[in-house]
Design a protein around this motif. Structure first.
Motif, short mmCIF file in Angstrom:
data_model
loop_
_atom_site.label_atom_id
_atom_site.label_comp_id
_atom_site.label_asym_id
_atom_site.label_seq_id
_atom_site.Cartn_x
_atom_site.Cartn_y
_atom_site.Cartn_z
N PHE A 158 42.81 37.71 43.40
CA PHE A 158 41.51 38.30 43.10
C PHE A 158 40.43 37.21 43.06
O PHE A 158 40.64 36.13 42.51
N GLN A 166 39.39 42.05 46.07
CA GLN A 166 39.19 42.76 44.82
C GLN A 166 40.49 43.09 44.10
O GLN A 166 40.50 43.86 43.15
N GLY A 167 41.58 42.51 44.57
CA GLY A 167 42.88 42.71 43.95
C GLY A 167 43.82 41.60 44.35
O GLY A 167 43.38 40.50 44.71
N GLU A 248 45.10 46.87 43.22
CA GLU A 248 43.88 46.67 42.44
C GLU A 248 43.98 47.40 41.10
O GLU A 248 44.63 48.44 40.99
N PRO A 255 36.28 46.39 39.84
CA PRO A 255 37.55 45.66 39.99
C PRO A 255 37.68 44.54 38.96
O PRO A 255 36.71 43.85 38.65
#
Length: 265
Positions: A158, A166-167, A248, A255
């Motif tokens: 991330f 976003q993850g 995510e 996020p």
């Protein structure tokens, strides 16, 4: 009727009743209810003033909210939508509250209040304050335990503010089990979000979601209740260059770093 006291004084019966009522009233206890503790307010999503999105065939409100980083509760409220959040192709949805608008422009009377060019003294801006790097805030507590959604080593982490990170990405093999990271309800199961391939989104509470992308096959449907550790998909490479799981965690639509919530391994 009258009553004679030892001192020889006489008082009426009505006066005795009045004195008794006054004494009882002075001795009575009034129960005061303590005000209930204020409920914690959920931080609203970051609105996008003036921005709208056109609903496409196959879209769901959860999918649109996820794609735009907005909590689905806020998106529904901004567009006066009630559960089960029915939307239809061609519908326009605001990505901002009803009172939101595009930034105002200085025209008309506002523009006339500007000083004439060349006549106003340009103010000298004050020196910029010295800023120190902000400390990394502690992650919000979800109130429940998370578990790893798949076996494999990390090949992507991330990065805050990076729309492509976003993850976390977990490498694996085609057909490998993808499991729910916590109890919840499936709110999205489809392939309508560009860049995620075959995607599943699970709602764990009003504030917490988890997403599982690039699957080969989805094994659960929208509305289905899920238990932590239950297999929900088969790992694949839909929308990716190799077999992997993109995972995510989102808090109020935003996020957050999954590694701050997943147990160490």
């Amino acid at each position: 009727m009258t009553t004679t006291l030892r001192s020889g004084h006489r008082i009426t019966h009505a006066l005795l009743i009045g004195i008794a009522v006054a004494v009882l009233g002075a001795c009575s206890t009034t129960v005061v209810r303590e005000p209930s503790a204020p409920s914690s307010t959920r931080k609203p999503s970051q609105a996008k003033p003036g921005a709208t999105v056109r609903v496409q065939r196959g879209d769901t409100l959860y999918g649109i909210a996820f794609r735009n980083g907005i909590d689905v509760n806020d998106l529904a409220r901004w567009n006066n939508l009630g559960a089960p959040y029915t939307i239809y192709p061609g519908q326009s949805l605001n990505l901002f509250p009803g009172g939101g608008s595009r930034p105002p422009t200085t025209t008309g009377a506002a523009a006339s209040n500007r000083p004439a060019t060349g006549t106003a003294t340009r103010p000298v801006p004050p020196p910029a304050p010295v800023t120190r790097p902000a400390a990394t805030p502690a992650p919000a507590s979800s109130g429940f335990a998370w578990r790893w959604p798949a076996d494999g080593h990390l090949i992507g982490r991330f990065v805050a503010g990076d729309a492509t990170k976003q993850g976390v990405d977990i490498a694996g093999s085609s057909g490998q089990a993808v499991r729910a990271a916590a109890d919840g309800v499936v709110v999205y199961s489809g392939a309508g979000l560009v860049g995620y391939g075959e995607l599943i989104i699970i709602k764990h509470s009003e504030a917490w979601l988890s997403a599982y992308g690039h699957n080969r096959k989805r094994l659960v449907n929208e509305g289905q209740s899920i238990k932590a550790g239950q297999q929900i998909a088969e790992m694949g490479r839909s929308g990716a260059s190799r077999d992997m799981l993109h995972f995510e965690i989102r808090h109020n639509g935003k996020p957050v770093d999954p590694l701050q919530y997943l147990p160490p391994r």
